[in-house]
Motif scaffolding. Structure first.
Motif, PDB file in Angstrom:
ATOM      1  N   LEU A   1       0.871  -1.180   0.000  1.00 27.13           N
ATOM      2  CA  LEU A   1       0.000   0.000   0.000  1.00 27.13           C
ATOM      3  C   LEU A   1       0.908   1.230   0.000  1.00 27.13           C
ATOM      4  N   ARG A   2       0.876   1.998  -1.093  1.00 21.27           N
ATOM      5  CA  ARG A   2       1.832   3.091  -1.251  1.00 21.27           C
ATOM      6  C   ARG A   2       1.238   4.468  -1.014  1.00 21.27           C
ATOM      7  N   SER A   3      -0.049   4.650  -1.340  1.00 18.73           N
ATOM      8  CA  SER A   3      -0.607   6.004  -1.287  1.00 18.73           C
ATOM      9  C   SER A   3      -2.027   5.988  -0.743  1.00 18.73           C
ATOM     10  N   ILE A   4      -2.320   6.980   0.100  1.00 16.35           N
ATOM     11  CA  ILE A   4      -3.633   7.096   0.732  1.00 16.35           C
ATOM     12  C   ILE A   4      -4.116   8.538   0.606  1.00 16.35           C
ATOM     13  N   ALA A   5      -5.378   8.697   0.215  1.00 21.16           N
ATOM     14  CA  ALA A   5      -6.019  10.005   0.212  1.00 21.16           C
ATOM     15  C   ALA A   5      -7.074  10.027   1.314  1.00 21.16           C
ATOM     16  N   ILE A   6      -6.962  11.001   2.204  1.00 16.61           N
ATOM     17  CA  ILE A   6      -7.951  11.214   3.262  1.00 16.61           C
ATOM     18  C   ILE A   6      -8.965  12.197   2.698  1.00 16.61           C
ATOM     19  N   VAL A   7     -10.207  11.746   2.488  1.00 11.75           N
ATOM     20  CA  VAL A   7     -11.151  12.509   1.673  1.00 11.75           C
ATOM     21  C   VAL A   7     -12.382  12.905   2.470  1.00 11.75           C
ATOM     22  N   ASP A   8     -12.711  14.187   2.377  1.00 11.44           N
ATOM     23  CA  ASP A   8     -13.961  14.706   2.915  1.00 11.44           C
ATOM     24  C   ASP A   8     -14.316  15.961   2.132  1.00 11.44           C
TER      25      ASP A   8
ATOM     26  N   GLU B   1     -10.569  21.065   5.060  1.00 10.82           N
ATOM     27  CA  GLU B   1      -9.981  22.021   5.994  1.00 10.82           C
ATOM     28  C   GLU B   1     -11.026  22.738   6.836  1.00 10.82           C
ATOM     29  N   SER B   2     -12.290  22.668   6.439  1.00  7.35           N
ATOM     30  CA  SER B   2     -13.352  23.292   7.228  1.00  7.35           C
ATOM     31  C   SER B   2     -14.033  22.306   8.173  1.00  7.35           C
ATOM     32  N   GLN B   3     -13.639  21.036   8.121  1.00  8.17           N
ATOM     33  CA  GLN B   3     -14.277  20.022   8.958  1.00  8.17           C
ATOM     34  C   GLN B   3     -13.831  20.151  10.413  1.00  8.17           C
ATOM     35  N   TYR B   4     -14.757  19.834  11.313  1.00 14.36           N
ATOM     36  CA  TYR B   4     -14.476  19.931  12.741  1.00 14.36           C
ATOM     37  C   TYR B   4     -13.266  19.085  13.128  1.00 14.36           C
ATOM     38  N   LEU B   5     -13.154  17.886  12.541  1.00 15.49           N
ATOM     39  CA  LEU B   5     -12.060  16.981  12.899  1.00 15.49           C
ATOM     40  C   LEU B   5     -10.884  17.081  11.925  1.00 15.49           C
ATOM     41  N   TYR B   6     -10.731  18.212  11.259  1.00 15.19           N
ATOM     42  CA  TYR B   6      -9.579  18.390  10.385  1.00 15.19           C
ATOM     43  C   TYR B   6      -8.249  18.152  11.103  1.00 15.19           C
ATOM     44  N   PRO B   7      -8.090  18.571  12.377  1.00 15.96           N
ATOM     45  CA  PRO B   7      -6.816  18.256  13.051  1.00 15.96           C
ATOM     46  C   PRO B   7      -6.500  16.760  13.055  1.00 15.96           C
ATOM     47  N   GLU B   8      -7.521  15.913  13.140  1.00 15.42           N
ATOM     48  CA  GLU B   8      -7.256  14.476  13.094  1.00 15.42           C
ATOM     49  C   GLU B   8      -6.807  14.044  11.703  1.00 15.42           C
ATOM     50  N   PHE B   9      -7.340  14.676  10.655  1.00 16.10           N
ATOM     51  CA  PHE B   9      -6.878  14.358   9.306  1.00 16.10           C
ATOM     52  C   PHE B   9      -5.375  14.598   9.194  1.00 16.10           C
ATOM     53  N   VAL B  10      -4.925  15.697   9.787  1.00 15.42           N
ATOM     54  CA  VAL B  10      -3.492  16.015   9.766  1.00 15.42           C
ATOM     55  C   VAL B  10      -2.692  14.939  10.501  1.00 15.42           C
ATOM     56  N   LEU B  11      -3.226  14.485  11.633  1.00  9.47           N
ATOM     57  CA  LEU B  11      -2.543  13.430  12.385  1.00  9.47           C
ATOM     58  C   LEU B  11      -2.475  12.138  11.577  1.00  9.47           C
ATOM     59  N   PHE B  12      -3.545  11.817  10.860  1.00  7.27           N
ATOM     60  CA  PHE B  12      -3.517  10.616  10.017  1.00  7.27           C
ATOM     61  C   PHE B  12      -2.477  10.753   8.916  1.00  7.27           C
ATOM     62  N   ARG B  13      -2.407  11.898   8.283  1.00  4.98           N
ATOM     63  CA  ARG B  13      -1.399  12.085   7.228  1.00  4.98           C
ATOM     64  C   ARG B  13       0.002  11.869   7.783  1.00  4.98           C
ATOM     65  N   LYS B  14       0.277  12.433   8.958  1.00  2.00           N
ATOM     66  CA  LYS B  14       1.586  12.249   9.573  1.00  2.00           C
ATOM     67  C   LYS B  14       1.842  10.780   9.918  1.00  2.00           C
ATOM     68  N   LEU B  15       0.819  10.104  10.403  1.00  2.95           N
ATOM     69  CA  LEU B  15       0.990   8.699  10.779  1.00  2.95           C
ATOM     70  C   LEU B  15       1.279   7.836   9.555  1.00  2.95           C
ATOM     71  N   PHE B  16       0.536   8.025   8.474  1.00  2.97           N
ATOM     72  CA  PHE B  16       0.773   7.240   7.268  1.00  2.97           C
ATOM     73  C   PHE B  16       2.171   7.517   6.718  1.00  2.97           C
TER      74      PHE B  16
ATOM     75  N   LYS C   1       4.745   8.415   8.405  1.00  2.00           N
ATOM     76  CA  LYS C   1       5.710   7.798   9.320  1.00  2.00           C
ATOM     77  C   LYS C   1       5.973   6.347   8.941  1.00  2.00           C
ATOM     78  N   TYR C   2       4.941   5.680   8.395  1.00  2.00           N
ATOM     79  CA  TYR C   2       5.081   4.273   8.027  1.00  2.00           C
ATOM     80  C   TYR C   2       5.342   4.089   6.533  1.00  2.00           C
ATOM     81  N   GLY C   3       5.831   5.137   5.887  1.00  2.00           N
ATOM     82  CA  GLY C   3       6.352   4.994   4.527  1.00  2.00           C
ATOM     83  C   GLY C   3       5.363   5.156   3.405  1.00  2.00           C
ATOM     84  N   MET C   4       4.139   5.608   3.695  1.00  2.00           N
ATOM     85  CA  MET C   4       3.148   5.819   2.650  1.00  2.00           C
ATOM     86  C   MET C   4       3.041   7.301   2.310  1.00  2.00           C
ATOM     87  N   THR C   5       2.721   7.601   1.074  1.00  2.00           N
ATOM     88  CA  THR C   5       2.422   8.971   0.685  1.00  2.00           C
ATOM     89  C   THR C   5       0.958   9.252   0.986  1.00  2.00           C
ATOM     90  N   ALA C   6       0.676  10.351   1.662  1.00  2.00           N
ATOM     91  CA  ALA C   6      -0.696  10.645   2.071  1.00  2.00           C
ATOM     92  C   ALA C   6      -1.040  12.089   1.738  1.00  2.00           C
TER      93      ALA C   6
END
Length: 310
Positions: free
Chosen positions: A186-193, A197-212, A214-219
């Protein structure tokens, strides 16, 4: 937003008093800032979280008794047993759209959530959610707790537990990828909504991008209008997308602005998780009426024969 289990014994009848009067555990704002910006390497995220969603983190935990946890587990197991039945699939998917009937191999969807509300001895399942948010925020929350004494500190989740949760989250996405029939990485992931950037949980989207990452995927974090379908793949600019982490609430992808994602999903040009069929089987609000109707369950033939997917 976190449920905290205390001890190995039943807290009743003092459970309600603990939730009303116990201040032994609390949120450490400075530790939270450090976790967001230093440990996770995301400058400005603490300020963003405070501005966008100041009530995202509760200052105190919720205490849950052992017997309530057992009841929750039994309810979840019973629902899983019903959903695994071919008769349930036939009934729930009768007349469904092509996108809802489409199933990506054995992929079952990430972050299936069962929303229980409790008060004293009372416990109720109010919602099943196939795109539940907050799991990664709870891993973060575990890094930012303050205890009043050593005895209470022993009940707190450790840093090792928080790091394990993060590894388990990544493993869940990798397992979903394999269950969909993919043998390569699994090389690439798009977090889609919509308007992420206007979503209430946008900070979590940022955390997911950083986590992916960290494990070698492009997000990437993107809205549905930022993609195009070409050469049998979904593209975000020059990046071919393997997996869409779906945070949309248009569960059947019916809105015109989601047409590219819908077609890519039907063409198996990507793996979408959670996917439309998972929502239909679990999270459609009408399902709760069926799941609590003994006559309906008898008619379906519950308890079920073996099997899981439609």
């Amino acid at each position: 937003m976190s449920l905290t289990k205390v001890g190995r014994h039943d807290l009743q009848p003092g459970l309600e008093r603990l939730n009303d009067e116990c201040f032994c555990l609390s949120l450490d704002d400075e530790a939270l800032r450090h976790a967001l910006e230093s440990e996770l390497g995301t400058p400005g995220l603490y300020r963003l979280a405070q501005e966008r969603c100041p009530y995202l983190f509760s200052s105190r935990p919720v205490f849950i008794a052992d017997r309530q946890l057992v009841r929750m587990a039994r309810i979840v197991a019973a629902i899983e047993a019903v959903v695994s039945m071919p008769a349930w699939c036939e009934q729930v998917l009768a007349g469904a759209s092509d996108v809802t009937r489409h199933a990506p191999g054995q992929a079952s969807g990430v972050f299936l959530g069962f929303d229980f509300h409790s008060r004293g001895d009372s416990l109720g399942l109010i919602e099943i959610n196939t795109n539940a948010g907050g799991a990664l925020l709870n891993a973060l929350l575990a890094r930012a707790q303050r205890a009043c004494c050593a005895e209470v500190e022993a009940l707190m989740p450790s840093l090792a537990m928080a790091e394990k949760l993060e590894r388990d989250i990544v493993a869940m996405f990798l397992d979903e990828w394999k269950r969909a029939g993919h043998s390569g990485p699994l090389r690439s992931i798009a977090i889609v909504d919509d308007r992420p950037e206007s979503q209430y949980l946008y900070p979590e989207f940022v955390l997911f991008r950083k986590l992916f990452e960290k494990y070698g995927m492009t997000a990437v974090i993107a809205g549905p209008d930022e993609f195009e379908l070409r050469d049998g793949r979904l593209w975000h600019g020059e990046l071919a997308i393997d997996l869409v982490y779906n945070r949309l609430t248009d569960f059947a992808l019916e809105q015109p602005e989601h047409s590219t994602l819908r077609q890519a999903y039907l063409d198996d040009a990507l793996l979408m998780t959670p996917h439309p069929q998972a929502h239909a089987l679990y999270a459609d609000k009408r399902n709760l009426a069926l799941l609590t109707d003994a006559n309906e369950l008898d008619a379906l033939g519950y308890p079920p024969i073996s099997g899981r997917y439609c």
